[in-house]
Design an enzyme around this catalytic site. Structure first.
Site, PDB file in Angstrom:
ATOM      1  N   ASP A 101       0.853  -1.186   0.000  1.00 56.26           N
ATOM      2  CA  ASP A 101       0.000   0.000   0.000  1.00 56.26           C
ATOM      3  C   ASP A 101       0.896   1.246   0.000  1.00 56.26           C
ATOM      4  OD1 ASP A 101      -2.507   1.352   0.227  1.00 56.26           O
ATOM      5  OD2 ASP A 101      -2.326   1.426   2.388  1.00 56.26           O
ATOM      6  N   PHE A 150     -10.332   0.447  -0.239  1.00 58.59           N
ATOM      7  CA  PHE A 150     -10.017  -0.480   0.849  1.00 58.59           C
ATOM      8  C   PHE A 150     -10.651  -1.834   0.555  1.00 58.59           C
ATOM      9  CE2 PHE A 150     -10.076  -2.324   5.083  1.00 58.59           C
ATOM     10  CZ  PHE A 150      -8.791  -2.020   5.507  1.00 58.59           C
ATOM     11  N   VAL A 151      -9.828  -2.869   0.517  1.00 58.06           N
ATOM     12  CA  VAL A 151     -10.326  -4.206   0.165  1.00 58.06           C
ATOM     13  C   VAL A 151     -10.155  -5.190   1.327  1.00 58.06           C
ATOM     14  CG1 VAL A 151     -10.074  -4.016  -2.342  1.00 58.06           C
ATOM     15  CG2 VAL A 151      -8.095  -4.706  -0.977  1.00 58.06           C
TER      16      VAL A 151
HETATM   17  P1  IMP Z   1       1.683  -0.204   3.964  1.00 58.82           P
HETATM   18  O1  IMP Z   1       2.694  -0.221   5.052  1.00 58.82           O
HETATM   19  O2  IMP Z   1       0.937   1.096   3.910  1.00 58.82           O
HETATM   20  O3  IMP Z   1       2.210  -0.597   2.607  1.00 58.82           O
HETATM   21  O4  IMP Z   1       0.540  -1.188   4.372  1.00 58.82           O
HETATM   22  C1  IMP Z   1       0.650  -2.507   4.298  1.00 58.82           C
HETATM   23  C2  IMP Z   1      -0.320  -3.168   5.234  1.00 58.82           C
HETATM   24  O5  IMP Z   1      -1.521  -2.413   5.391  1.00 58.82           O
HETATM   25  C3  IMP Z   1      -0.731  -4.484   4.640  1.00 58.82           C
HETATM   26  O6  IMP Z   1       0.065  -5.488   5.183  1.00 58.82           O
HETATM   27  C4  IMP Z   1      -2.158  -4.608   5.075  1.00 58.82           C
HETATM   28  O7  IMP Z   1      -2.203  -5.323   6.278  1.00 58.82           O
HETATM   29  C5  IMP Z   1      -2.665  -3.198   5.332  1.00 58.82           C
HETATM   30  N1  IMP Z   1      -3.514  -2.715   4.226  1.00 58.82           N
HETATM   31  C6  IMP Z   1      -3.200  -1.845   3.265  1.00 58.82           C
HETATM   32  N2  IMP Z   1      -4.214  -1.662   2.401  1.00 58.82           N
HETATM   33  C7  IMP Z   1      -5.208  -2.454   2.829  1.00 58.82           C
HETATM   34  C8  IMP Z   1      -6.554  -2.718   2.338  1.00 58.82           C
HETATM   35  O8  IMP Z   1      -7.038  -2.212   1.321  1.00 58.82           O
HETATM   36  N3  IMP Z   1      -7.261  -3.628   3.075  1.00 58.82           N
HETATM   37  C9  IMP Z   1      -6.793  -4.230   4.197  1.00 58.82           C
HETATM   38  N4  IMP Z   1      -5.542  -4.017   4.674  1.00 58.82           N
HETATM   39  C10 IMP Z   1      -4.778  -3.127   3.998  1.00 58.82           C
END
Ligand code: IMP
Ligand code: MG
Length: 178
Positions: A101, A150-151
């Site tokens: 993300d 958000f999924v």
């Molecule tokens: P990042 O550190 O922002 O890249 O986020 C990564 C973590 O956020 C992932 O391991 C997911 O657990 C959570 N995450 C990010 N986007 C989503 C989403 O759309 N749905 C559910 N969890 C998400």
């Protein structure tokens, strides 16, 4: 539970296609090596177990649990809730997570693994949400891209629920206001 879903973004069949393709890509890329798969709990489950069934290599597995999310928003701070039980020194690590993300989680964990002496660290995610990226990071193995929505499902949660959905979907708006 299924009744809370507004739309399905990635079907069960499509997920299995992605997982098979990723397993094949990893098998070819690591043909002469024995990688260490590091799964980030809880999101890597069930993706990692399905992925491993499609990897035809000698390999080892380990898990870590880190957290930065609360509901649908990243808190920006990463804490290690459960650390690795194996030595990553000189290992070829494949870090497995549900989704890339903002990139904060995977950049920080990958930095920590390199600091501990991993020979290489590559990233494998089921989903990529490139529009949300705040850090210059890309995954080496990606199942598919999703738009900035958000999924939930197949490991992805909303407040720890919906991980057991067999597909990836978007929740109805009313669920967030409950
Ligand atoms: P990042 O550190 O922002 O890249 O986020 C990564 C973590 O956020 C992932 O391991 C997911 O657990 C959570 N995450 C990010 N986007 C989503 C989403 O759309 N749905 C559910 N969890 C998400
Ligand atoms: Mg998560």
């Amino acid at each position: 539970m299924h009744n809370d879903i507004k739309k399905i973004c990635v079907s069960e069949e499509k997920i299995q296609e992605m997982v098979q393709r990723l397993g094949k890509e990893i098998t070819e890329k690591y043909a002469d090596r024995e990688p260490l798969f590091v799964g980030l709990l809880n999101g890597c489950h069930p993706f990692m177990s399905d992925l491993l069934k499609n990897v035809d290599l000698y390999c080892t597995i380990a898990y870590m649990k880190v957290s930065s999310y609360n509901g649908t928003e990243s808190t920006g701070k990463l804490s290690v809730d459960y650390d690795l039980s194996v030595d990553v020194y000189q290992k070829d690590v494949i870090l497995v997570d549900d989704i890339l993300d903002t990139g904060r989680t995977l950049s920080e964990v990958s930095r920590q693994l390199k600091e501990k002496g991993a020979n290489s660290v590559r990233l494998c995610v089921l989903l990529d949400k490139p529009d949300r990226r705040t850090l210059p990071i890309h995954a080496d193995f990606v199942g598919g891209k999703v738009p900035n929505e958000f999924v939930v499902g197949y490991g992805l949660d909303y407040n720890e629920k919906y991980r057991n959905l067999p597909y990836i979907g978007v929740l109805k708006e009313e669920i967030y206001s409950k």
